[in-house]
Design an enzyme around this catalytic site. Structure first.
Site, mmCIF file in Angstrom:
data_model
loop_
_atom_site.group_PDB
_atom_site.id
_atom_site.type_symbol
_atom_site.label_atom_id
_atom_site.label_comp_id
_atom_site.label_asym_id
_atom_site.label_seq_id
_atom_site.Cartn_x
_atom_site.Cartn_y
_atom_site.Cartn_z
ATOM 1 N N ASP A 214 1.272 -1.001 -0.075
ATOM 2 C CA ASP A 214 -0.277 0.127 0.513
ATOM 3 C C ASP A 214 1.072 0.794 -0.355
ATOM 4 O O ASP A 214 2.432 0.600 -0.343
ATOM 5 C CB ASP A 214 -0.328 0.295 1.006
ATOM 6 C CG ASP A 214 -2.425 0.155 0.834
ATOM 7 O OD1 ASP A 214 -2.276 1.842 1.530
ATOM 8 O OD2 ASP A 214 -3.158 0.203 0.491
ATOM 9 N N HIS A 275 -4.275 6.332 2.535
ATOM 10 C CA HIS A 275 -4.817 4.686 2.599
ATOM 11 C C HIS A 275 -3.718 3.494 2.961
ATOM 12 O O HIS A 275 -4.562 3.029 4.026
ATOM 13 C CB HIS A 275 -4.577 4.427 1.354
ATOM 14 C CG HIS A 275 -5.452 3.379 0.948
ATOM 15 N ND1 HIS A 275 -4.522 2.369 0.382
ATOM 16 C CD2 HIS A 275 -6.654 3.515 -0.541
ATOM 17 C CE1 HIS A 275 -5.130 1.213 0.039
ATOM 18 N NE2 HIS A 275 -6.753 2.229 0.110
ATOM 19 N N SER A 496 -11.318 -1.442 -0.981
ATOM 20 C CA SER A 496 -9.983 -1.272 -0.163
ATOM 21 C C SER A 496 -9.889 -2.189 1.524
ATOM 22 O O SER A 496 -9.310 -2.612 1.779
ATOM 23 C CB SER A 496 -9.523 0.197 -0.417
ATOM 24 O OG SER A 496 -8.331 0.277 -1.671
#
Length: 657
Positions: A214, A275, A496
């Protein structure tokens, strides 16, 4: 960044033309310019389509390789210099220009002109290069995007120490809805099975590592509990997009992926997403940590000595390059290769990848863009590593409706593709579908709650960890506590955040049944999934171009709803073991990538194509040689001109005599 991106302009185009026409020697000059960082960043008009940074090119091997290995990862049988010369010759034959050439850790090369192009432009160049007889395959180096979205709700937040009450995705189905995985019930089962006198016997938990590919991680007790110091790596190779001032390095910290001004219609100015931190916060927190903001995470019932989370940074500004994703996957799974980084000493049995891009991964042509993902995932499966990937969120806008079919690599054979539900078990508005009925598709499909958009309500939010900083990090906090002056608080949602729940259940299963193969692990997850419920929403219409909130079917949302408790029960009763998985030794003795030989941070290596001083010296030599030849030819022409004038003058003088 913006100044660097717009700094070269027309001279970059001249150099690219020289590379096309000048063959191997001129290619060396192109490499020298490319190594100087910002020099290689040509000025290009902001593209309006999805972005790419050049091509990933694999040249044909000059001799048969006897190692049974991922074709994309075998060591080239010729030298690095020979590979550069062959690449220059191939691109020269097909008139494909580039400024930067970088060998990868998997036997291919990344070539690009120092700036983004549209995918269509890159595909046109790839189509030409695929026709060269010395090229094995060409993959467009697309920029993949995180499968997350977010909205602002006007909500009153709870105190941090009561955060667990806002995390409905962790709670019992009887209390929340049929769309959650039921982690609370699984925790109770694990606690009871670990006690003396339990049936079938007290559990001997085995270590398991989950890798999160990520944007990296931030520092906070909730995030550090399962990530020891020095754990992880940064594979964002392009300095200008990394935001940390270098290329590959051993620090997976997220510096922020913000963009100050618009680059294209699909990469507009934005604040940092944090994120990776949000994804990791679903896995890393401990159950009994008094300093917690998050409350427990999905792995809370496993001690940190048993379950670790490996941060692998692959995403920077505007997304993640395919070349960086592939290298991060290979390293995370413990696929050995020479150079830095060395072999990962804590290989992951589960990889969570919440980035994806266009493509259905069904093209079997070895020269297609799908081939590299397919072959990499096949190698990871042989290594004993399951890839769990998010299905994607339509066009990723705040009002997105899901597409029919998952993005790549979720659509690749052998991947566990995960879509998102509302808490009632219906498909989330934005979520792409996953087909649990098509065995020919090759991927496996599951679904679990991942929040939903503004068309639902604030009660659908996940309330994960993020950071208060719009650019650089200033302080980790719950999203529900990061609000503007109007009381609007930003919360994330997306496939996600469905994928890491499946990764967590896979890790729970492996902690009690470590000898399971990937196929056996997949069977446990799919066979214990709960049939899709039938809430009031209408059934999903897969004949439409996009699909909003709807009642799931196996063809729309996979084999069923993830059931953490049932999966753990199956593992305990049928597969519990104190042994270890026998991972094959997939050593690949490929060449040391030159980009890792340049001077950089300790233990890492910079993102340049090779050593900057060496390339600058090479550039100076080439320019000097070119100037010397031009000067010699100019002097020769001048001498011929003078001699001709003198001869003519003598003849005129002779006429007068």
């Amino acid at each position: 960044m913006n100044a660097g991106r717009n700094g070269l302009g027309r001279p970059g185009e001249v150099v690219a033309t020289w590379v096309r026409r000048g063959g191997a020697l001129a290619c060396a000059l192109g490499l020298a310019l490319g190594a100087a960082g910002a020099w290689a960043q040509g000025a290009a008009a902001a593209p309006a389509e999805r972005l790419a940074l050049g091509l990933i090119v694999k040249l044909k091997d000059t001799q048969v390789n006897s190692v049974v290995r991922l074709p994309a990862s075998v060591r080239p049988s010729d030298t690095a210099q020979a590979q550069r010369l062959r690449m220059a010759a191939a691109t020269n034959r097909k008139r494909v220009g580039f400024l930067v050439q970088k060998p990868t850790a998997y036997g291919a090369h990344v070539i690009h002109q120092g700036h983004y192009t549209t995918v269509a432009e890159a595909e046109a160049e790839a189509a030409k290069l695929r026709q060269d007889p010395d090229v094995e395959w060409v993959v467009v180096n697309r920029m993949e995007r995180a499968a997350a979205t977010g909205v602002q709700f006007g909500i009153t937040t709870t105190a941090g120490n009561a955060a667990y009450l806002t995390h409905k995705w962790l709670q019992r189905r009887a209390d929340v809805g049929l769309g959650v995985a039921g982690f609370r019930d699984a925790w109770d089962r694990l606690n009871n099975a670990s006690k003396p006198g339990s049936i079938p016997s007290p559990l001997d938990l085995s270590p398991v590592v989950v890798a999160v590919l990520d944007t990296g991680k931030l520092t906070h007790p909730d995030l550090d509990a399962r990530t020891p110091f020095g754990f992880g790596y940064d594979f964002v190779s392009e300095v200008q997009f990394a935001q940390d001032g270098n290329g590959l390095d051993p620090d997976p910290t997220d510096p922020g992926d913000y963009l100050v001004s618009d680059y294209s219609s699909t990469c507009t100015a934005h604040d940092s997403s944090w994120h990776g931190t949000s994804v990791m916060s679903m896995l890393t927190p401990l159950a009994d940590d008094p300093a917690t903001l998050m409350g427990p995470g999905a792995l809370s019932m496993l001690p940190p000595s048993v379950a670790k989370v490996l941060p692998v940074r692959i995403g920077g500004t505007c997304g993640a390059l395919v070349s960086d994703i592939i290298e991060g996957m290979l390293w995370a799974a413990g696929v050995d290769y020479q150079g830095s980084p060395g072999i990962n000493q804590a290989p992951a049995r589960v990889i969570n990848l919440s980035f994806g891009g266009q493509g259905n991964c069904q093209n079997t042509d070895p020269k297609s863009g799908d081939a590299l993902y397919r072959q990499t995932i096949a190698t990871l499966r042989t290594k004993g590593t399951l890839v769990v990937s998010s299905a994607g969120n339509g066009d990723s806008s705040d009002t997105a409706r899901g597409y029919v079919g998952p993005t790549r690599p979720a659509s690749c054979p052998g991947v566990m593709a995960v879509t998102a539900l509302r808490y009632d078990g219906s498909k989330a508005t934005y979520a792409n579908t996953v087909d649990g009925t098509r065995s020919s598709a090759g991927y496996f499909g599951l679904a679990v709650a991942g929040g939903d958009s503004i068309s639902a309500s604030s009660a659908e939010s996940l309330n994960l960890l993020s950071d208060r900083g719009p650019r650089g990090a200033v302080g980790v906090a719950l999203e529900g506590d990061i609000c503007d002056n109007l009381g609007r608080c930003y919360v994330s949602m997306g496939t996600s955040f469905a994928a890491p729940q499946v990764a967590a259940v896979a890790a729970l299963v492996l902690s009690v049944a470590p000898t399971l193969t990937v196929d056996q692990l997949v069977s446990v997850l799919l066979e214990t999934a709960t049939p899709h419920p039938a809430p009031s929403a209408s059934s999903c219409n897969l004949a439409a171009q996009t699909v909003g909130n709807c009642t799931c079917t196996t063809a729309a949302c996979g084999s069923g709803v993830l059931d953490a408790d049932a999966a753990l029960d199956r593992a305990i009763r049928d597969h519990a073991s104190s042994g270890t998985f026998s991972s094959p030794s997939l050593y690949a003795s490929y060449f040391v990538p030159q980009r890792l030989q340049s001077a950089g941070k300790s233990g890492g290596g910079g993102g340049g194509a090779t050593d900057d001083l060496s390339l600058l010296a090479l550039m100076a030599s080439v320019l000097g040689l070119t100037w010397w030849r031009w000067r010699s030819e100019a002097q020769a022409r001048a001498m011929r001109t003078v001699r001709t004038v003198r001869i003519r003058g003598d003849r005129l003088k002779g006429g007068k005599r």
